[in-house]
Write a protein that holds these residues in place. Structure first.
Motif, PDB file in Angstrom:
ATOM      1  N   GLU A   1       0.827  -1.203   0.000  1.00 22.71           N
ATOM      2  CA  GLU A   1       0.000   0.000   0.000  1.00 22.71           C
ATOM      3  C   GLU A   1       0.863   1.256   0.000  1.00 22.71           C
ATOM      4  N   PHE A   2       1.941   1.229   0.775  1.00 20.84           N
ATOM      5  CA  PHE A   2       2.848   2.389   0.823  1.00 20.84           C
ATOM      6  C   PHE A   2       3.501   2.613  -0.541  1.00 20.84           C
ATOM      7  N   VAL A   3       3.945   1.537  -1.167  1.00 19.61           N
ATOM      8  CA  VAL A   3       4.606   1.663  -2.466  1.00 19.61           C
ATOM      9  C   VAL A   3       3.620   2.177  -3.511  1.00 19.61           C
ATOM     10  N   ARG A   4       2.370   1.682  -3.487  1.00 17.72           N
ATOM     11  CA  ARG A   4       1.355   2.178  -4.413  1.00 17.72           C
ATOM     12  C   ARG A   4       1.144   3.673  -4.243  1.00 17.72           C
ATOM     13  N   MET A   5       1.074   4.102  -3.001  1.00 16.71           N
ATOM     14  CA  MET A   5       0.843   5.525  -2.718  1.00 16.71           C
ATOM     15  C   MET A   5       1.997   6.380  -3.247  1.00 16.71           C
ATOM     16  N   VAL A   6       3.231   5.940  -2.993  1.00 22.08           N
ATOM     17  CA  VAL A   6       4.400   6.694  -3.447  1.00 22.08           C
ATOM     18  C   VAL A   6       4.484   6.688  -4.974  1.00 22.08           C
ATOM     19  N   MET A   7       4.220   5.535  -5.575  1.00 19.53           N
ATOM     20  CA  MET A   7       4.283   5.443  -7.036  1.00 19.53           C
ATOM     21  C   MET A   7       3.252   6.352  -7.690  1.00 19.53           C
ATOM     22  N   ARG A   8       2.049   6.417  -7.112  1.00 19.45           N
ATOM     23  CA  ARG A   8       1.013   7.303  -7.660  1.00 19.45           C
ATOM     24  C   ARG A   8       1.469   8.755  -7.593  1.00 19.45           C
TER      25      ARG A   8
ATOM     26  N   GLY B   1      10.932  -6.690   0.968  1.00 17.93           N
ATOM     27  CA  GLY B   1       9.519  -6.971   0.804  1.00 17.93           C
ATOM     28  C   GLY B   1       9.185  -7.552  -0.560  1.00 17.93           C
ATOM     29  N   ASN B   2       7.893  -7.619  -0.828  1.00 16.18           N
ATOM     30  CA  ASN B   2       7.425  -8.226  -2.081  1.00 16.18           C
ATOM     31  C   ASN B   2       6.484  -7.306  -2.838  1.00 16.18           C
ATOM     32  N   ALA B   3       6.696  -5.984  -2.711  1.00 16.11           N
ATOM     33  CA  ALA B   3       5.822  -5.035  -3.405  1.00 16.11           C
ATOM     34  C   ALA B   3       5.838  -5.265  -4.906  1.00 16.11           C
ATOM     35  N   HIS B   4       6.963  -5.746  -5.422  1.00 13.61           N
ATOM     36  CA  HIS B   4       7.053  -5.963  -6.869  1.00 13.61           C
ATOM     37  C   HIS B   4       6.144  -7.091  -7.344  1.00 13.61           C
ATOM     38  N   ALA B   5       5.536  -7.835  -6.404  1.00 12.64           N
ATOM     39  CA  ALA B   5       4.587  -8.879  -6.791  1.00 12.64           C
ATOM     40  C   ALA B   5       3.284  -8.278  -7.303  1.00 12.64           C
ATOM     41  N   ASP B   6       3.010  -7.022  -6.947  1.00 14.29           N
ATOM     42  CA  ASP B   6       1.844  -6.325  -7.479  1.00 14.29           C
ATOM     43  C   ASP B   6       2.104  -6.019  -8.953  1.00 14.29           C
ATOM     44  N   PRO B   7       1.191  -6.421  -9.844  1.00 21.83           N
ATOM     45  CA  PRO B   7       1.443  -6.247 -11.291  1.00 21.83           C
ATOM     46  C   PRO B   7       1.713  -4.806 -11.703  1.00 21.83           C
ATOM     47  N   LEU B   8       0.993  -3.844 -11.092  1.00 21.66           N
ATOM     48  CA  LEU B   8       1.203  -2.443 -11.457  1.00 21.66           C
ATOM     49  C   LEU B   8       2.580  -1.972 -11.032  1.00 21.66           C
ATOM     50  N   ILE B   9       2.943  -2.303  -9.797  1.00 24.32           N
ATOM     51  CA  ILE B   9       4.255  -1.883  -9.282  1.00 24.32           C
ATOM     52  C   ILE B   9       5.369  -2.517 -10.105  1.00 24.32           C
ATOM     53  N   ALA B  10       5.203  -3.798 -10.431  1.00 22.10           N
ATOM     54  CA  ALA B  10       6.234  -4.495 -11.206  1.00 22.10           C
ATOM     55  C   ALA B  10       6.479  -3.814 -12.548  1.00 22.10           C
ATOM     56  N   GLN B  11       5.422  -3.247 -13.141  1.00 22.58           N
ATOM     57  CA  GLN B  11       5.547  -2.573 -14.435  1.00 22.58           C
ATOM     58  C   GLN B  11       6.208  -1.206 -14.318  1.00 22.58           C
ATOM     59  N   LEU B  12       6.115  -0.594 -13.151  1.00 21.75           N
ATOM     60  CA  LEU B  12       6.527   0.807 -13.009  1.00 21.75           C
ATOM     61  C   LEU B  12       7.824   1.016 -12.252  1.00 21.75           C
ATOM     62  N   ILE B  13       8.418  -0.055 -11.737  1.00 20.55           N
ATOM     63  CA  ILE B  13       9.741   0.086 -11.151  1.00 20.55           C
ATOM     64  C   ILE B  13      10.775  -0.286 -12.204  1.00 20.55           C
ATOM     65  N   ASP B  14      11.984   0.183 -12.002  1.00 19.51           N
ATOM     66  CA  ASP B  14      13.052  -0.049 -12.974  1.00 19.51           C
ATOM     67  C   ASP B  14      14.044  -1.102 -12.512  1.00 19.51           C
ATOM     68  N   GLY B  15      13.735  -1.730 -11.371  1.00 21.16           N
ATOM     69  CA  GLY B  15      14.609  -2.793 -10.867  1.00 21.16           C
ATOM     70  C   GLY B  15      14.347  -3.070  -9.410  1.00 21.16           C
ATOM     71  N   LYS B  16      14.901  -4.217  -8.924  1.00 21.70           N
ATOM     72  CA  LYS B  16      14.739  -4.617  -7.529  1.00 21.70           C
ATOM     73  C   LYS B  16      16.112  -4.729  -6.865  1.00 21.70           C
ATOM     74  N   LEU B  17      16.171  -4.298  -5.622  1.00 20.92           N
ATOM     75  CA  LEU B  17      17.396  -4.387  -4.840  1.00 20.92           C
ATOM     76  C   LEU B  17      17.117  -5.186  -3.578  1.00 20.92           C
ATOM     77  N   SER B  18      18.119  -5.904  -3.107  1.00 21.61           N
ATOM     78  CA  SER B  18      17.976  -6.605  -1.829  1.00 21.61           C
ATOM     79  C   SER B  18      18.705  -5.888  -0.713  1.00 21.61           C
ATOM     80  N   SER B  19      19.596  -4.950  -1.086  1.00 20.21           N
ATOM     81  CA  SER B  19      20.301  -4.143  -0.075  1.00 20.21           C
ATOM     82  C   SER B  19      20.882  -2.904  -0.752  1.00 20.21           C
ATOM     83  N   PHE B  20      21.261  -1.926   0.061  1.00 21.04           N
ATOM     84  CA  PHE B  20      21.866  -0.710  -0.485  1.00 21.04           C
ATOM     85  C   PHE B  20      23.206  -0.990  -1.152  1.00 21.04           C
ATOM     86  N   ASP B  21      23.817  -2.120  -0.796  1.00 20.41           N
ATOM     87  CA  ASP B  21      25.103  -2.474  -1.411  1.00 20.41           C
ATOM     88  C   ASP B  21      24.957  -2.731  -2.907  1.00 20.41           C
ATOM     89  N   GLN B  22      23.700  -2.986  -3.360  1.00 19.43           N
ATOM     90  CA  GLN B  22      23.476  -3.283  -4.773  1.00 19.43           C
ATOM     91  C   GLN B  22      23.207  -2.040  -5.618  1.00 19.43           C
TER      92      GLN B  22
END
Length: 441
Positions: free
Chosen positions: A18-25, A45-66
């Motif tokens: 829900e937080f990611v959806r709000m920020v993305m909007r 987390g698993n926000a990228h499992a939401d189809p809309l979020i998955a389409q609108l992010i440019d990548g996934k990270l597991s830590s800031f080291d990435q």
């Protein structure tokens, strides 16, 4: 939110969908290209499992080291963004089309496909566009994309068909069989039995008894043993518990889960859903911007193109330099224009803009000019009058426009402001027009 525009990219904590959806909007729905085109990455987390979020992010990270791993992606998007020219669009539709073209260009996307999405009001979502509309207005995306096709910016290929509520255009529908007399869904159904030997026809309840589960004919009292030999079941009888009406054919209703309206299925709004491919013209539009759809200006009598307006102001400054006169440029700002236009739709927007121009034109001289700088900014010239009088006229115009809005759009909130700026001889016409426009930001 505007402070985020100075960063090369954004990393969002993906623990809460829900937080990611709000920020993305807020980001993708923003009108600042430094925000809506910003590279975004999710982490945790698993926000990228939401189809809309998955389409609108440019990548996934597991830590800031990435973060160094997404440096090339971030640099590529921002480099492509810098190739784009951003201009002010006249209408909401043109503004959103321009944003979409820019987004697709910076992500090197050629295809735009609808994705099945339960949270979408139309059950199919175009993710970037969805965040530029309120949920209840998503059905207007179909009309927006048709404009892009008609303009040659995209080609369309049939994908599917959806059915929408006749009232609110939602596809959240519950299909039910109902009584064809009172529309109640509280019914019982019984098989109709045809007894071959005596030709008796009646509901199965006529053949049952309270002693056993055998079937006996109420007319000839013979036992019914073998279906197809002794009897058959040619149809079904329905009995309404609400009005006791007996009937054989249900009426099928589609109850809207959004507005609660019961729609006869034959009256539902049918909309074809397409997938889209960006054309060369669409790519060119992304690079140079899209100011208006064909009907945005052509249908509004009494206005001039923005380029014409700029030229007139330039020569007006030169004229008052010779005559020592006093002239003004005026801006009328529709503060929440995007939200308003999204709610009233394209036709409502056109009617609204025509009414506004009509009120303004009736309040100024025929020699003064009106133009649209953007979907939320109207510019006017008021020549050969003192600035004090020009501002009084502006106040009168604003009062007329507010009355117009209150009369015709009672259920919608719209804020409108304006001011008159006296032209000076020290600054260029471009700078003075920009200063006037920026005074509302």
């Amino acid at each position: 939110m505007e402070s985020l525009s100075k960063f090369d990219g954004i990393v969002i904590d993906g623990k809460s969908i829900e937080f990611v959806r709000m920020v993305m909007r807020k980001i993708r729905g923003n009108n600042n290209p430094d925000l809506y085109l910003k590279p975004i990455f999710s982490m945790n987390g698993n926000a990228h499992a939401d189809p809309l979020i998955a389409q609108l992010i440019d990548g996934k990270l597991s830590s800031f080291d990435q973060i160094p791993l997404v440096h090339d992606t971030t640099e590529s998007i921002n480099k492509l963004k810098n190739e784009l020219k951003f201009i002010n669009s006249i209408s909401f539709e043109a503004q959103v089309i321009s944003k979409l073209m820019g987004y697709m260009y910076t992500r090197s996307l050629k295809e735009l496909e609808p994705i099945p999405y339960a949270n979408s009001n139309t059950h199919y979502s175009f993710p970037f566009l969805a965040y530029n509309y309120e949920e209840q207005d998503e059905y207007q995306i179909f009309d927006l994309l048709q404009i892009a096709v008609d303009e040659g910016l995209m080609t369309a290929k049939y994908f599917d068909r959806v059915y929408l509520c006749t009232s609110c255009k939602s596809s959240h529908l519950s299909y039910r069989e109902a009584c064809n007399k009172c529309n109640s869904t509280n019914t019982n159904s019984f098989d109709i039995i045809h007894h071959f030997p005596c030709a008796y026809v009646g509901p199965i309840t006529d053949f049952t008894n309270d002693l056993d589960d055998k079937l006996n004919c109420p007319k000839c009292s013979k036992a019914l043993k073998h279906i197809g030999i002794d009897y058959d079941k040619p149809s079904v009888l329905h009995v309404c518990k609400n009005c006791n009406h007996r009937f054989q054919d249900f009426v099928v209703l589609a109850k809207c889960m959004s507005c609660r309206l019961d729609n006869p299925v034959e009256q539902l709004v049918s909309r074809e859903v397409y997938s889209y491919t960006l054309t060369k013209k669409g790519e060119d539009i992304a690079l140079r911007g899209y100011s208006s759809t064909p009907k945005d200006i052509e249908e509004i009598i009494g206005t001039v193109k923005f380029d014409t307006y700029r030229t007139v102001v330039k020569y007006e400054i030169e004229r008052i330099r010779q005559t020592e006169g006093s002239s003004n440029i005026v801006a009328i700002h529709i503060v929440n224009a995007g939200q308003f236009y999204a709610k009233v739709g394209s036709n409502g927007q056109q009617a609204f803009l025509r009414d506004i121009v009509g009120e303004i034109r009736a309040s100024i001289r025929s020699s003064d000019m009106i133009t649209f700088h953007s979907s939320e900014m109207i510019l006017i010239t008021m020549n050969d009058i003192p600035n004090k009088i020009a501002n009084r006229i502006v106040i009168d115009i604003l009062n007329l426009l507010r009355k117009l809005i209150d009369t015709n759009f009672k259920d919608l909130s719209l804020e409108i402001t304006g001011t008159a700026y006296q032209l000076n001889l020290e600054s260029s016409s471009e700078l003075q027009i920009n200063d006037l426009i920026n005074s509302f930001k």
